[in-house]
Design a protein around this motif. Structure first.
Motif, PDB file in Angstrom:
ATOM      1  N   GLU A  38      -7.785  -0.652  -7.108  1.00 38.02           N
ATOM      2  CA  GLU A  38      -7.082  -0.189  -5.980  1.00 38.02           C
ATOM      3  C   GLU A  38      -5.968   1.036  -6.160  1.00 38.02           C
ATOM      4  O   GLU A  38      -5.454   0.925  -7.227  1.00 38.02           O
ATOM      5  N   TRP A  41      -1.821   3.421  -0.983  1.00 41.29           N
ATOM      6  CA  TRP A  41      -1.649   4.019   0.534  1.00 41.29           C
ATOM      7  C   TRP A  41      -0.994   5.345   0.612  1.00 41.29           C
ATOM      8  O   TRP A  41       0.278   5.510  -0.040  1.00 41.29           O
ATOM      9  N   HIS A  42      -1.508   6.300   1.117  1.00 48.55           N
ATOM     10  CA  HIS A  42      -0.863   7.636   1.170  1.00 48.55           C
ATOM     11  C   HIS A  42      -1.684   8.435   2.380  1.00 48.55           C
ATOM     12  O   HIS A  42      -2.763   7.991   2.828  1.00 48.55           O
ATOM     13  N   SER A  43      -1.080   9.492   2.508  1.00 45.06           N
ATOM     14  CA  SER A  43      -1.823  10.589   3.500  1.00 45.06           C
ATOM     15  C   SER A  43      -1.386  11.937   3.051  1.00 45.06           C
ATOM     16  O   SER A  43      -0.371  12.112   2.241  1.00 45.06           O
ATOM     17  N   GLN A  61     -10.334   2.584   2.600  1.00 48.63           N
ATOM     18  CA  GLN A  61      -9.552   1.605   3.226  1.00 48.63           C
ATOM     19  C   GLN A  61      -8.566   2.606   4.288  1.00 48.63           C
ATOM     20  O   GLN A  61      -7.994   3.476   3.731  1.00 48.63           O
ATOM     21  N   ARG A  63      -5.914   1.943   7.723  1.00 43.70           N
ATOM     22  CA  ARG A  63      -5.008   0.809   8.474  1.00 43.70           C
ATOM     23  C   ARG A  63      -5.760  -0.125   9.466  1.00 43.70           C
ATOM     24  O   ARG A  63      -5.401  -1.371   9.508  1.00 43.70           O
ATOM     25  N   THR A  66     -12.253  -0.519   7.001  1.00 44.15           N
ATOM     26  CA  THR A  66     -12.609  -0.038   5.763  1.00 44.15           C
ATOM     27  C   THR A  66     -13.922   0.499   5.838  1.00 44.15           C
ATOM     28  O   THR A  66     -14.816  -0.279   6.593  1.00 44.15           O
ATOM     29  N   GLU A  82      -3.607   7.885   7.029  1.00 45.29           N
ATOM     30  CA  GLU A  82      -3.155   7.212   5.835  1.00 45.29           C
ATOM     31  C   GLU A  82      -4.546   6.489   5.319  1.00 45.29           C
ATOM     32  O   GLU A  82      -5.355   5.912   6.224  1.00 45.29           O
ATOM     33  N   HIS A  83      -4.596   6.477   4.135  1.00 46.45           N
ATOM     34  CA  HIS A  83      -6.129   5.876   3.360  1.00 46.45           C
ATOM     35  C   HIS A  83      -5.668   5.326   2.072  1.00 46.45           C
ATOM     36  O   HIS A  83      -4.662   5.776   1.275  1.00 46.45           O
ATOM     37  N   ASN A  84      -6.486   4.588   1.596  1.00 44.11           N
ATOM     38  CA  ASN A  84      -6.281   3.963   0.468  1.00 44.11           C
ATOM     39  C   ASN A  84      -7.582   3.796  -0.129  1.00 44.11           C
ATOM     40  O   ASN A  84      -8.485   2.700   0.110  1.00 44.11           O
ATOM     41  N   THR A 106      -0.898  11.925  -4.349  1.00 44.24           N
ATOM     42  CA  THR A 106      -0.615  10.780  -3.454  1.00 44.24           C
ATOM     43  C   THR A 106       0.225  11.185  -2.474  1.00 44.24           C
ATOM     44  O   THR A 106       0.976  10.401  -1.874  1.00 44.24           O
TER      45      THR A 106
END
Length: 121
Positions: A38, A41-43, A61, A63, A66, A82-84, A106
């Protein structure tokens, strides 16, 4: 102006979550990456990102959900979302990314995984 073999370029590095630039197109960069596990989380406030899965399965992912991105598929993450990105079951996934040169790895998030320089290969 020569063809770039993406699979051969992926063989030139092993470090995960460490992007490598393979080309520049106007103010955009073409990046290769290997990922496992993993991320963070960032944008990106002002930049969209395109992810293409070269090998494996990417789990992008958001919020509220997925999205599963399979080998040969792409997903575009719009600016400000925002995504991961992640993988499952210890699988290493090979990616090609297309994004503006100004895109921070990031976004505004600073983490141990954050890279500020993308080596060219």
């Amino acid at each position: 102006m020569k063809p770039i073999n993406i699979k051969n370029k992926h063989k030139l590095f092993s470090k995960q979550w460490h992007p490598h630039r393979i080309a520049t197109v106007d103010n955009m960069q073409v990046i290769l990456a290997k990922i496992k596990g993993e991320f963070v989380w960032h944008s990106h406030e002002d930049e969209d990102e395109l992810f293409q899965v070269i090998k494996g399965t990417l789990y992008m992912q958001f919020r509220d959900r997925t999205e599963v991105v399979n080998e040969g598929e792409i997903i575009v993450v719009p600016k400000g979302v925002e995504h991961n990105p992640s993988t499952k079951d210890g699988e290493e996934v090979h990616l090609l990314l297309f994004e503006k040169l100004s895109t921070a790895h990031t976004g505004k998030v600073k983490a141990d995984m954050t890279q500020t320089v993308y080596p060219e290969i």
